[in-house]
Design a protein around this motif. Structure first.
Motif, PDB file in Angstrom:
ATOM      1  N   PHE A   1      -3.808   7.294 -10.492  1.00  0.00           N
ATOM      2  CA  PHE A   1      -3.519   8.451 -11.455  1.00  0.00           C
ATOM      3  C   PHE A   1      -3.820   8.325 -12.916  1.00  0.00           C
ATOM      4  O   PHE A   1      -4.139   7.137 -13.813  1.00  0.00           O
ATOM      5  N   GLU A   2      -3.890   9.212 -13.826  1.00  0.00           N
ATOM      6  CA  GLU A   2      -3.229   9.082 -14.994  1.00  0.00           C
ATOM      7  C   GLU A   2      -2.410  10.434 -15.526  1.00  0.00           C
ATOM      8  O   GLU A   2      -1.368  11.099 -14.257  1.00  0.00           O
ATOM      9  N   ILE A   3      -1.659   9.591 -16.776  1.00  0.00           N
ATOM     10  CA  ILE A   3      -0.460  10.595 -16.906  1.00  0.00           C
ATOM     11  C   ILE A   3      -1.095  10.889 -18.653  1.00  0.00           C
ATOM     12  O   ILE A   3      -1.472  10.165 -19.307  1.00  0.00           O
ATOM     13  N   LYS A   4      -1.081  12.085 -18.499  1.00  0.00           N
ATOM     14  CA  LYS A   4      -1.086  12.144 -20.187  1.00  0.00           C
ATOM     15  C   LYS A   4      -0.182  12.441 -21.582  1.00  0.00           C
ATOM     16  O   LYS A   4       0.794  12.130 -20.904  1.00  0.00           O
ATOM     17  N   GLU A   5      -0.647  12.101 -21.744  1.00  0.00           N
ATOM     18  CA  GLU A   5       0.409  12.397 -23.561  1.00  0.00           C
ATOM     19  C   GLU A   5       1.235  13.101 -23.267  1.00  0.00           C
ATOM     20  O   GLU A   5       1.298  14.329 -23.841  1.00  0.00           O
ATOM     21  N   GLY A   6       2.713  13.225 -23.467  1.00  0.00           N
ATOM     22  CA  GLY A   6       3.556  14.158 -23.511  1.00  0.00           C
ATOM     23  C   GLY A   6       4.125  15.104 -22.479  1.00  0.00           C
ATOM     24  O   GLY A   6       4.906  15.462 -22.412  1.00  0.00           O
ATOM     25  N   GLN A   7       3.579  14.060 -21.421  1.00  0.00           N
ATOM     26  CA  GLN A   7       4.168  14.657 -19.885  1.00  0.00           C
ATOM     27  C   GLN A   7       5.654  13.770 -19.725  1.00  0.00           C
ATOM     28  O   GLN A   7       5.790  12.391 -19.670  1.00  0.00           O
ATOM     29  N   ILE A   8       5.709  14.041 -18.748  1.00  0.00           N
ATOM     30  CA  ILE A   8       6.995  14.279 -17.631  1.00  0.00           C
ATOM     31  C   ILE A   8       6.641  13.885 -16.201  1.00  0.00           C
ATOM     32  O   ILE A   8       6.295  14.869 -15.461  1.00  0.00           O
ATOM     33  N   PHE A   9       6.237  12.702 -16.321  1.00  0.00           N
ATOM     34  CA  PHE A   9       5.751  12.232 -15.045  1.00  0.00           C
ATOM     35  C   PHE A   9       6.433  12.138 -13.786  1.00  0.00           C
ATOM     36  O   PHE A   9       7.095  10.620 -13.955  1.00  0.00           O
ATOM     37  N   GLY A  10       6.611  12.839 -12.709  1.00  0.00           N
ATOM     38  CA  GLY A  10       7.293  12.257 -11.697  1.00  0.00           C
ATOM     39  C   GLY A  10       6.801  11.451 -10.228  1.00  0.00           C
ATOM     40  O   GLY A  10       5.625  12.179 -10.348  1.00  0.00           O
ATOM     41  N   LEU A  11       7.019   9.547 -10.492  1.00  0.00           N
ATOM     42  CA  LEU A  11       6.280   8.550  -8.992  1.00  0.00           C
ATOM     43  C   LEU A  11       7.309   9.341  -8.050  1.00  0.00           C
ATOM     44  O   LEU A  11       8.455   8.600  -8.007  1.00  0.00           O
ATOM     45  N   LEU A  12       7.210   9.638  -6.722  1.00  0.00           N
ATOM     46  CA  LEU A  12       7.941   9.997  -5.722  1.00  0.00           C
ATOM     47  C   LEU A  12       7.615   9.977  -4.709  1.00  0.00           C
ATOM     48  O   LEU A  12       6.031   8.880  -4.293  1.00  0.00           O
ATOM     49  N   GLY A  13       8.202   8.851  -3.936  1.00  0.00           N
ATOM     50  CA  GLY A  13       8.147   7.841  -2.609  1.00  0.00           C
ATOM     51  C   GLY A  13       9.663   7.351  -1.624  1.00  0.00           C
ATOM     52  O   GLY A  13      10.656   6.810  -2.404  1.00  0.00           O
ATOM     53  N   PRO A  14       9.137   7.094  -0.607  1.00  0.00           N
ATOM     54  CA  PRO A  14      10.684   6.500  -0.170  1.00  0.00           C
ATOM     55  C   PRO A  14      10.658   5.242  -0.067  1.00  0.00           C
ATOM     56  O   PRO A  14       9.767   4.975  -0.781  1.00  0.00           O
ATOM     57  N   ASN A  15      11.390   4.497   0.262  1.00  0.00           N
ATOM     58  CA  ASN A  15      11.943   2.972  -0.343  1.00  0.00           C
ATOM     59  C   ASN A  15       9.889   2.194   1.116  1.00  0.00           C
ATOM     60  O   ASN A  15      10.024   2.999   1.790  1.00  0.00           O
ATOM     61  N   GLY A  16       9.779   1.595  -0.067  1.00  0.00           N
ATOM     62  CA  GLY A  16       8.856   0.881   0.029  1.00  0.00           C
ATOM     63  C   GLY A  16       7.877   1.350   0.113  1.00  0.00           C
ATOM     64  O   GLY A  16       6.069   0.633   0.555  1.00  0.00           O
ATOM     65  N   ALA A  17       7.560   2.214  -0.673  1.00  0.00           N
ATOM     66  CA  ALA A  17       6.103   2.994  -0.813  1.00  0.00           C
ATOM     67  C   ALA A  17       5.468   2.177  -1.864  1.00  0.00           C
ATOM     68  O   ALA A  17       3.572   2.423  -1.682  1.00  0.00           O
ATOM     69  N   GLY A  18       5.359   1.560  -2.592  1.00  0.00           N
ATOM     70  CA  GLY A  18       5.120   0.553  -4.113  1.00  0.00           C
ATOM     71  C   GLY A  18       5.478   1.131  -4.914  1.00  0.00           C
ATOM     72  O   GLY A  18       4.719   1.013  -6.144  1.00  0.00           O
ATOM     73  N   LYS A  19       6.259   2.016  -5.417  1.00  0.00           N
ATOM     74  CA  LYS A  19       6.565   2.445  -6.678  1.00  0.00           C
ATOM     75  C   LYS A  19       6.510   1.453  -7.756  1.00  0.00           C
ATOM     76  O   LYS A  19       6.964   1.239  -8.859  1.00  0.00           O
ATOM     77  N   SER A  20       7.951   0.425  -7.219  1.00  0.00           N
ATOM     78  CA  SER A  20       8.591  -0.772  -8.240  1.00  0.00           C
ATOM     79  C   SER A  20       7.265  -1.867  -8.720  1.00  0.00           C
ATOM     80  O   SER A  20       7.083  -2.177  -9.437  1.00  0.00           O
ATOM     81  N   THR A  21       6.776  -1.616  -7.583  1.00  0.00           N
ATOM     82  CA  THR A  21       5.107  -2.420  -7.315  1.00  0.00           C
ATOM     83  C   THR A  21       4.278  -1.987  -8.901  1.00  0.00           C
ATOM     84  O   THR A  21       3.965  -2.541  -9.749  1.00  0.00           O
ATOM     85  N   LEU A  22       4.096  -0.366  -8.646  1.00  0.00           N
ATOM     86  CA  LEU A  22       3.344   0.054  -9.546  1.00  0.00           C
ATOM     87  C   LEU A  22       3.962  -0.319 -10.535  1.00  0.00           C
ATOM     88  O   LEU A  22       3.196  -0.265 -11.991  1.00  0.00           O
ATOM     89  N   ILE A  23       5.316  -0.575 -10.869  1.00  0.00           N
ATOM     90  CA  ILE A  23       6.096  -0.183 -12.099  1.00  0.00           C
ATOM     91  C   ILE A  23       5.720  -2.041 -12.642  1.00  0.00           C
ATOM     92  O   ILE A  23       5.418  -1.657 -13.656  1.00  0.00           O
ATOM     93  N   ASN A  24       5.852  -2.365 -11.932  1.00  0.00           N
ATOM     94  CA  ASN A  24       5.460  -4.232 -12.682  1.00  0.00           C
ATOM     95  C   ASN A  24       4.133  -4.521 -12.882  1.00  0.00           C
ATOM     96  O   ASN A  24       4.357  -4.659 -13.917  1.00  0.00           O
ATOM     97  N   LEU A  25       3.711  -3.534 -12.162  1.00  0.00           N
ATOM     98  CA  LEU A  25       2.297  -3.886 -13.102  1.00  0.00           C
ATOM     99  C   LEU A  25       1.444  -2.861 -14.027  1.00  0.00           C
ATOM    100  O   LEU A  25       1.148  -3.315 -15.020  1.00  0.00           O
ATOM    101  N   MET A  26       1.905  -1.957 -13.820  1.00  0.00           N
ATOM    102  CA  MET A  26       2.158  -1.190 -15.605  1.00  0.00           C
ATOM    103  C   MET A  26       2.693  -2.086 -16.955  1.00  0.00           C
ATOM    104  O   MET A  26       2.086  -1.734 -17.483  1.00  0.00           O
ATOM    105  N   SER A  27       3.914  -2.109 -15.891  1.00  0.00           N
ATOM    106  CA  SER A  27       4.372  -3.275 -17.471  1.00  0.00           C
ATOM    107  C   SER A  27       3.846  -4.491 -17.752  1.00  0.00           C
ATOM    108  O   SER A  27       4.316  -4.823 -19.469  1.00  0.00           O
ATOM    109  N   GLY A  28       3.104  -4.991 -16.830  1.00  0.00           N
ATOM    110  CA  GLY A  28       2.536  -6.287 -17.153  1.00  0.00           C
ATOM    111  C   GLY A  28       3.318  -7.268 -16.933  1.00  0.00           C
ATOM    112  O   GLY A  28       3.067  -8.346 -16.653  1.00  0.00           O
ATOM    113  N   VAL A  29       4.499  -6.895 -15.628  1.00  0.00           N
ATOM    114  CA  VAL A  29       4.963  -8.337 -15.354  1.00  0.00           C
ATOM    115  C   VAL A  29       3.848  -8.544 -13.816  1.00  0.00           C
ATOM    116  O   VAL A  29       4.569 -10.123 -13.591  1.00  0.00           O
ATOM    117  N   MET A  30       3.349  -8.286 -13.759  1.00  0.00           N
ATOM    118  CA  MET A  30       2.568  -8.480 -12.426  1.00  0.00           C
ATOM    119  C   MET A  30       0.723  -7.899 -13.187  1.00  0.00           C
ATOM    120  O   MET A  30       0.965  -7.083 -13.567  1.00  0.00           O
TER     121      MET A  30
END
Length: 301
Positions: free
Chosen positions: A30-59
């Motif tokens: 997926f892509e986030i455009k500069e200046g957007q408010i981008f919603g990432l939604l999903g139930p618990n265990g969907a993969g949101k936190s893992t994605l955030i850790n990947l984006m932030s360089g933790v993983m």
């Protein structure tokens, strides 16, 4: 519009204690455009936190590429980490330090020039109604105040991308509304924002673009109105009038005592109806699918 974040074919697998593999993120793009408010939604265990850790360089992903404002998140992690501010879902505080000391520490860690720190910290404390708590130890703050401090820590270096992972979980209504106001203001000032929430009305209220994820895969994404079109069996505006003997808008059909109007652009259509009928409008309602309905339909087992 320039791209703030580009995620291409990213996957991440974890091994459990029984040696079984679980793919937390499965070929996500997926892509986030500069200046957007981008919603990432999903139930618990969907993969949101893992994605955030990947984006932030933790993983580091097992496969795929990620770029932040043109910089490779894996290969140029020192640069990209300075561009991101994260408010994690779990409250993490530096208990022994005062609110002011915590913000000075993070300002220094992110390289904020010393001559700018005082002014920036003062402004953030005012924005988040923390000024009176400036000299208090973090451990003495209430739950809501600790959440505000988390947001302040993420903002002190003025990140280009702000990641808010359930930022209003467990806070009162007043702080939720204040957080909404702050998100809008930061976005208007140029900050790109990635927003995860379980309060679907927040996503409806704030997000320009929404991606729904479940079991590590993207299952739907688009603007809210685009998502609604596929899940509204009757994507219509219904209204009633005091006086029925007037000229109707083009496209209006009478159904019993009510009228129906097909939705093209919800906000524009509602404005057109209210402007045309004015004080003659007795009632009005919309049958477009809510984000909650879409979310439940897509993520049900």
């Amino acid at each position: 519009m320039a791209k703030a974040l580009i995620i291409q074919n990213v996957s991440k697998t974890f091994k459990q204690e029984n040696n079984k593999s679980v793919k937390a993120v499965d070929d996500v793009s997926f892509e986030i455009k500069e200046g957007q408010i981008f919603g990432l939604l999903g139930p618990n265990g969907a993969g949101k936190s893992t994605l955030i850790n990947l984006m932030s360089g933790v993983m580091v992903p097992d496969q795929g590429t990620m770029t932040l404002f043109g910089h490779d998140i894996v290969k140029e992690s020192l640069i990209t980490k300075q561009m991101i501010g994260i408010v994690p879902q779990d409250v993490v505080i530096e208990a022994a330090f005062t609110v002011e000391e915590v913000l000075y520490y993070f300002a220094g860690m992110y390289g904020v020039p010393s001559q700018q720190r005082e002014k920036r910290i003062t402004q953030i404390l005012e924005d988040l109604s923390l000024s009176e708590k400036r000299k208090e130890r973090s451990r003495s703050l209430s739950g809501g105040m600790k959440r505000r401090l988390m947001i302040a820590k993420a903002l002190v270096h003025r990140p280009k991308l702000l990641i808010l992972d359930e930022p209003t979980a467990g806070v009162d209504v007043a702080l939720r509304k204040k957080t909404w106001e702050l998100v809008r203001r930061l976005n208007q000032e140029g900050t790109t924002i990635l927003f995860t929430t379980h309060y679907l009305e927040e996503a409806e209220e704030l997000c320009d673009f929404i991606t729904l994820i479940n079991h590590g895969k993207i299952i739907k994404q688009g603007k809210l109105q685009e998502l609604q079109k596929g899940f509204s069996s009757q994507n219509l505006i219904y209204f009633d009038l005091f006086d029925h003997n007037i000229q109707q808008l083009s496209g209006v059909q009478r159904i019993g005592h009510e009228y129906e109007y097909p939705v093209t652009n919800l906000s524009e259509d509602l404005e057109a109806i209210t402007k045309h009928y004015g004080a003659n409008l007795k009632s009005i309602r919309n049958e477009a699918a809510s984000l909650e309905k879409i979310f439940l339909e897509l993520t049900k087992s």
